[in-house]
Design a protein around this motif. Structure first.
Motif, PDB file in Angstrom:
ATOM      1  N   ASN A   1       0.841  -1.195   0.000  1.00 37.43           N
ATOM      2  CA  ASN A   1       0.000   0.000   0.000  1.00 37.43           C
ATOM      3  C   ASN A   1       0.877   1.245   0.000  1.00 37.43           C
ATOM      4  N   THR A   2       0.305   2.384  -0.360  1.00 34.73           N
ATOM      5  CA  THR A   2       1.042   3.645  -0.431  1.00 34.73           C
ATOM      6  C   THR A   2       1.451   4.095   0.966  1.00 34.73           C
ATOM      7  N   PRO A   3       2.735   4.366   1.197  1.00 34.13           N
ATOM      8  CA  PRO A   3       3.159   4.834   2.522  1.00 34.13           C
ATOM      9  C   PRO A   3       2.445   6.124   2.928  1.00 34.13           C
ATOM     10  N   MET A   4       2.145   6.253   4.198  1.00 36.02           N
ATOM     11  CA  MET A   4       1.509   7.467   4.709  1.00 36.02           C
ATOM     12  C   MET A   4       2.401   8.687   4.517  1.00 36.02           C
ATOM     13  N   TYR A   5       3.711   8.473   4.639  1.00 38.74           N
ATOM     14  CA  TYR A   5       4.656   9.587   4.584  1.00 38.74           C
ATOM     15  C   TYR A   5       5.592   9.393   3.394  1.00 38.74           C
ATOM     16  N   ASP A   6       5.543  10.329   2.463  1.00 37.37           N
ATOM     17  CA  ASP A   6       6.366  10.286   1.257  1.00 37.37           C
ATOM     18  C   ASP A   6       7.697  10.973   1.566  1.00 37.37           C
ATOM     19  N   LEU A   7       8.693  10.168   1.926  1.00 35.49           N
ATOM     20  CA  LEU A   7       9.964  10.716   2.383  1.00 35.49           C
ATOM     21  C   LEU A   7      11.129  10.061   1.650  1.00 35.49           C
ATOM     22  N   PRO A   8      12.297  10.715   1.625  1.00 36.65           N
ATOM     23  CA  PRO A   8      13.482  10.122   0.994  1.00 36.65           C
ATOM     24  C   PRO A   8      13.973   8.895   1.761  1.00 36.65           C
ATOM     25  N   ALA A   9      14.981   8.235   1.196  1.00 35.14           N
ATOM     26  CA  ALA A   9      15.624   7.114   1.873  1.00 35.14           C
ATOM     27  C   ALA A   9      16.223   7.594   3.193  1.00 35.14           C
ATOM     28  N   PRO A  10      16.363   6.698   4.190  1.00 33.27           N
ATOM     29  CA  PRO A  10      16.840   7.119   5.521  1.00 33.27           C
ATOM     30  C   PRO A  10      18.120   7.941   5.502  1.00 33.27           C
ATOM     31  N   GLY A  11      19.098   7.576   4.665  1.00 34.31           N
ATOM     32  CA  GLY A  11      20.365   8.294   4.628  1.00 34.31           C
ATOM     33  C   GLY A  11      20.277   9.682   4.029  1.00 34.31           C
ATOM     34  N   GLU A  12      19.124  10.012   3.419  1.00 34.57           N
ATOM     35  CA  GLU A  12      18.952  11.310   2.772  1.00 34.57           C
ATOM     36  C   GLU A  12      17.972  12.207   3.518  1.00 34.57           C
ATOM     37  N   LEU A  13      17.549  11.786   4.694  1.00 33.54           N
ATOM     38  CA  LEU A  13      16.561  12.556   5.445  1.00 33.54           C
ATOM     39  C   LEU A  13      17.171  13.817   6.060  1.00 33.54           C
ATOM     40  N   SER A  14      16.373  14.877   6.099  1.00 31.93           N
ATOM     41  CA  SER A  14      16.759  16.041   6.890  1.00 31.93           C
ATOM     42  C   SER A  14      16.515  15.716   8.357  1.00 31.93           C
ATOM     43  N   LYS A  15      16.989  16.560   9.248  1.00 38.50           N
ATOM     44  CA  LYS A  15      16.791  16.324  10.670  1.00 38.50           C
ATOM     45  C   LYS A  15      15.306  16.300  11.013  1.00 38.50           C
ATOM     46  N   LYS A  16      14.525  17.207  10.431  1.00 39.52           N
ATOM     47  CA  LYS A  16      13.093  17.267  10.701  1.00 39.52           C
ATOM     48  C   LYS A  16      12.384  16.018  10.179  1.00 39.52           C
ATOM     49  N   GLN A  17      12.766  15.566   8.979  1.00 45.32           N
ATOM     50  CA  GLN A  17      12.163  14.365   8.415  1.00 45.32           C
ATOM     51  C   GLN A  17      12.513  13.134   9.248  1.00 45.32           C
ATOM     52  N   ALA A  18      13.755  13.069   9.710  1.00 45.26           N
ATOM     53  CA  ALA A  18      14.178  11.937  10.530  1.00 45.26           C
ATOM     54  C   ALA A  18      13.390  11.894  11.836  1.00 45.26           C
ATOM     55  N   GLU A  19      13.160  13.037  12.439  1.00 45.23           N
ATOM     56  CA  GLU A  19      12.381  13.091  13.677  1.00 45.23           C
ATOM     57  C   GLU A  19      10.959  12.602  13.437  1.00 45.23           C
ATOM     58  N   LEU A  20      10.387  12.956  12.280  1.00 42.65           N
ATOM     59  CA  LEU A  20       9.029  12.515  11.951  1.00 42.65           C
ATOM     60  C   LEU A  20       8.966  10.996  11.840  1.00 42.65           C
ATOM     61  N   VAL A  21       9.898  10.408  11.107  1.00 40.46           N
ATOM     62  CA  VAL A  21       9.924   8.959  10.953  1.00 40.46           C
ATOM     63  C   VAL A  21      10.075   8.280  12.304  1.00 40.46           C
ATOM     64  N   ARG A  22      10.959   8.790  13.135  1.00 37.42           N
ATOM     65  CA  ARG A  22      11.240   8.151  14.419  1.00 37.42           C
ATOM     66  C   ARG A  22      10.080   8.270  15.399  1.00 37.42           C
ATOM     67  N   GLU A  23       9.181   9.215  15.145  1.00 36.85           N
ATOM     68  CA  GLU A  23       7.985   9.359  15.974  1.00 36.85           C
ATOM     69  C   GLU A  23       6.810   8.525  15.460  1.00 36.85           C
ATOM     70  N   ARG A  24       6.812   8.208  14.154  1.00 37.87           N
ATOM     71  CA  ARG A  24       5.629   7.603  13.542  1.00 37.87           C
ATOM     72  C   ARG A  24       5.827   6.152  13.074  1.00 37.87           C
ATOM     73  N   VAL A  25       7.064   5.696  12.974  1.00 36.67           N
ATOM     74  CA  VAL A  25       7.335   4.321  12.532  1.00 36.67           C
ATOM     75  C   VAL A  25       8.008   3.579  13.682  1.00 36.67           C
TER      76      VAL A  25
END
Length: 413
Positions: A95-119
């Motif tokens: 299914n389509t991921p809820m959050y359309d984000l880059p690969a883990p190594g390409e995340l910004s600090k804000k994007q990384a915080e979002l993933v770590r809070e939601r996954v």
């Protein structure tokens, strides 16, 4: 990297998985399971062998199991071989991921915080008697018939030996969630996994799924799990008057095992990490341990546990060590009986360090001169120099989180 796929997609209501749950023996091209009898390491090579692309420094959603590191992310999970640092498998959601984000190594600090809070972190389980790893990812479930796309989750189960798919399970959250979903915490019992879900970062409810024959067993909005051990989970239950009770719930069917008023002055901070006992903080400096299965207090405020202590447990949940640099250390067994204590201080027999990681029956502590290793059952220091200060430990390596990713330091034998 290899992307694995499964058979026909389920209908999205959480009642069926996208692949037969039977776990068939696979040709042993690669075995990342490792030897479960391998001892916990006493030291690690101070020089990193590899750096895994986990994103900006922080607390990445990564777990060690056997000879592999499992990194969950917005679109699934990637498995890394600790010996080579290479990705050997990537499993993505159907299914389509809820959050359309880059690969883990390409995340910004804000994007990384979002993933770590939601996954959620990947969690070791057994499926059909075979070691496996479970990952829960927020998705937009495909619409069925004339309905609309629905927010939900996709649970991915993979073999621990080679990272290959066992099954995928879509989980439809009842109703129309008010915010974007997240999977906060996964607890595993006897053939059952329970998951706390959030909406816009706020705990909202809990659902449970069967592992051997993958299906949703139950879900409860208004009950948010904060921990679990064996066949019971612990959480807060929303009452009709909009107050909350503390409740223990059966993992298999969601029924209440016990309910009690939230103790006066209690904070919304119950720390549970898979052990039978959970740490309950309140507005005083002292804390208590509560037994998840019964709701009974196992260690009173006179037991030496403080709000500032962090708690970790051994692999079997039979020893729980709580410690802080300021307040010392206290270790208890699974009945809440004190095994040993150390007062805070720098002298012989005193405690001066912070808990950083644990594996099997050993605890890895950051001290003034680096990391040392403590036997949880006796309190004895079994290694005065671990080589590195680890964030995660397995029988084969330690992970150290850096600004460039998770550095892999191989175990010394």
């Amino acid at each position: 990297m290899t992307s694995c796929s499964a058979g026909p997609t389920g209908d999205g209501d959480g009642s069926a998985s996208s692949r037969s749950p039977s776990v068939k023996p696979s040709r042993k091209v690669l075995d990342l399971t490792g030897d479960p009898r391998a001892a916990a390491p006493l030291a690690f090579d101070s020089k990193a062998a590899h750096v895994l692309p986990t994103g900006p420094k922080g607390n990445p959603t990564i777990a060690l199991y056997g000879r592999a590191a499992w990194l969950s992310h917005a679109s699934g999970v990637t498995v890394y071989d600790l010996a080579t640092g290479r990705a050997v498998s990537t499993l993505t959601t159907r299914n389509t991921p809820m959050y359309d984000l880059p690969a883990p190594g390409e995340l910004s600090k804000k994007q990384a915080e979002l993933v770590r809070e939601r996954v959620s972190f990947p969690v070791p389980v057994r499926i059909g008697g075979v070691p496996a790893v479970l990952t829960v990812v927020p998705v937009r479930l495909a619409k069925t018939g004339t309905g609309k796309a629905q927010a939900g989750f996709e649970v991915i189960a993979a073999r621990a030996d080679d990272g290959k798919l066992i099954w995928r399970l879509p989980v439809d959250i009842y109703g129309d969630p008010a915010g974007k979903l997240g999977a906060l915490q996964v607890s595993v019992g006897d053939g059952v996994a329970t998951v706390t879900w959030t909406e816009d970062g706020y705990p909202t409810g809990t659902f449970a799924l069967a592992l051997d024959e993958p299906r949703t067993l139950w879900q409860r909005a208004g009950f948010w799990k904060v921990g679990g051990s064996g066949d019971a989970v612990l959480g807060f239950r929303e009452e009709p008057d909009e107050n909350y009770s503390l409740a223990g719930v059966a993992a298999a069917d969601g029924r209440d095992l016990w309910v009690k008023e939230v103790p006066a002055g209690a904070l919304w901070a119950i720390a549970s990490n898979g052990a039978p006992l959970a740490k309950l903080d309140d507005d005083s400096e002292q804390s208590r341990l509560i037994e998840i299965a019964t709701g009974d207090f196992a260690l009173s405020k006179r037991g030496g546990l403080t709000k500032g202590m962090d708690c970790e447990h051994d692999d079997e949940g039979t020893v729980q060590l709580c410690a802080s640099k300021k307040d010392g250390a206290v270790a208890v067994n699974d009945a809440g009986e004190v095994l040993w204590r150390r007062a805070a201080g720098a002298g012989p027999g005193e405690w001066s360090g912070t808990l950083e990681a644990e594996f099997k029956d050993l605890f890895y502590v950051k001290g003034k001169e680096g990391a040392f290793v403590v036997d949880g059952r006796t309190g004895r220091t079994v290694s005065a120099d671990a080589g590195v200060v680890p964030d995660r430990v397995s029988a084969y390596a330690a992970l150290v989180y850096t600004d460039n990713g998770a550095a892999v330091h191989l175990a010394e034998r």
